[in-house]
Design a protein around this motif. Structure first.
Motif, mmCIF file in Angstrom:
data_model
loop_
_atom_site.group_PDB
_atom_site.id
_atom_site.type_symbol
_atom_site.label_atom_id
_atom_site.label_comp_id
_atom_site.label_asym_id
_atom_site.label_seq_id
_atom_site.Cartn_x
_atom_site.Cartn_y
_atom_site.Cartn_z
ATOM 1 N N TRP A 11 0.849 -1.192 0.000
ATOM 2 C CA TRP A 11 0.000 0.000 0.000
ATOM 3 C C TRP A 11 0.884 1.240 0.000
ATOM 4 C CZ3 TRP A 11 -0.094 3.543 4.154
ATOM 5 C CH2 TRP A 11 0.585 3.124 5.296
ATOM 6 N N ASN A 69 -4.716 1.158 -0.574
ATOM 7 C CA ASN A 69 -5.203 -0.163 -0.169
ATOM 8 C C ASN A 69 -5.380 -0.151 1.344
ATOM 9 O OD1 ASN A 69 -5.493 -2.884 0.600
ATOM 10 N ND2 ASN A 69 -4.311 -3.579 -1.170
ATOM 11 N N ILE A 70 -6.584 0.126 1.794
ATOM 12 C CA ILE A 70 -6.807 0.315 3.233
ATOM 13 C C ILE A 70 -6.617 -0.976 4.027
ATOM 14 C CG2 ILE A 70 -9.314 -0.015 3.327
ATOM 15 C CD1 ILE A 70 -9.194 2.673 5.095
ATOM 16 N N GLU A 125 -9.552 5.083 1.794
ATOM 17 C CA GLU A 125 -9.105 4.440 0.563
ATOM 18 C C GLU A 125 -9.417 5.351 -0.629
ATOM 19 O OE1 GLU A 125 -8.720 0.101 0.032
ATOM 20 O OE2 GLU A 125 -10.492 0.403 -1.243
#
Length: 164
Positions: free
Chosen positions: A31, A117-118, A163
């Motif tokens: 992420w 990308n949480i 996000e």
């Protein structure tokens, strides 16, 4: 002599830190941290604050949006590079009401940072010892998943991740 003072300072800082540095940053991270999405400001009177930003600062503002799952009514102020989120408590028993009791005039409540990308962000943060206040993301005001991070682990700042 100076090196020992530096070493001692680093040791003290590591003892005081609740966040662990177990995994160094690598280009293989799953992420990425993005831009500032918004800065949230708690206001005692949403109508007056909206008037200020719309009619005095001449900004574009959204209509008030009730978010019962977050205990707030929100108005977004559009800026060229970000947004402000004006928050007023919705009901009496919520964290925003507690914030206003401590600071009756309102003030900055949190910053929101975008991530791509949480789910992976949450995993990494938990792995590194950062307390995620809601590890299961909630849907935020923009219809996207959000989580909040404990201010004690973020230099005294309540951080919201959204996000992108």
């Amino acid at each position: 002599m100076a090196a020992s003072w530096v070493r001692l300072g680093i040791q003290q800082a590591l003892k005081c830190s609740r966040v662990t540095l177990s995994r160094p940053y690598s280009s293989e991270n799953l992420w990425k941290l993005g831009r500032i999405n918004h800065v949230a400001i708690v206001v005692p009177n949403l109508e007056e604050a909206t008037h200020l930003y719309k009619n005095v600062f001449q900004a574009t503002v959204s209509e008030p949006q009730a978010l019962p799952e977050h205990g707030v009514t929100a108005v977004f102020v559009e800026l060229p590079n970000s947004k402000l989120e004006l928050l007023q408590p919705l009901g009496d028993d919520n964290p925003i009401q507690g914030f206003l009791k401590k600071r009756p005039g309102g003030g900055i409540h949190h910053i929101c940072l975008e991530v791509d990308n949480i789910q992976e962000a949450v995993k990494t943060l938990l792995d590194k010892g950062v307390k995620v206040l809601n590890p299961v993301p909630k849907i935020g005001a923009h219809g996207k998943p959000v989580v909040f991070l404990n201010p004690k682990d973020c230099s005294g700042v309540l951080v919201e991740l959204e996000e992108a």
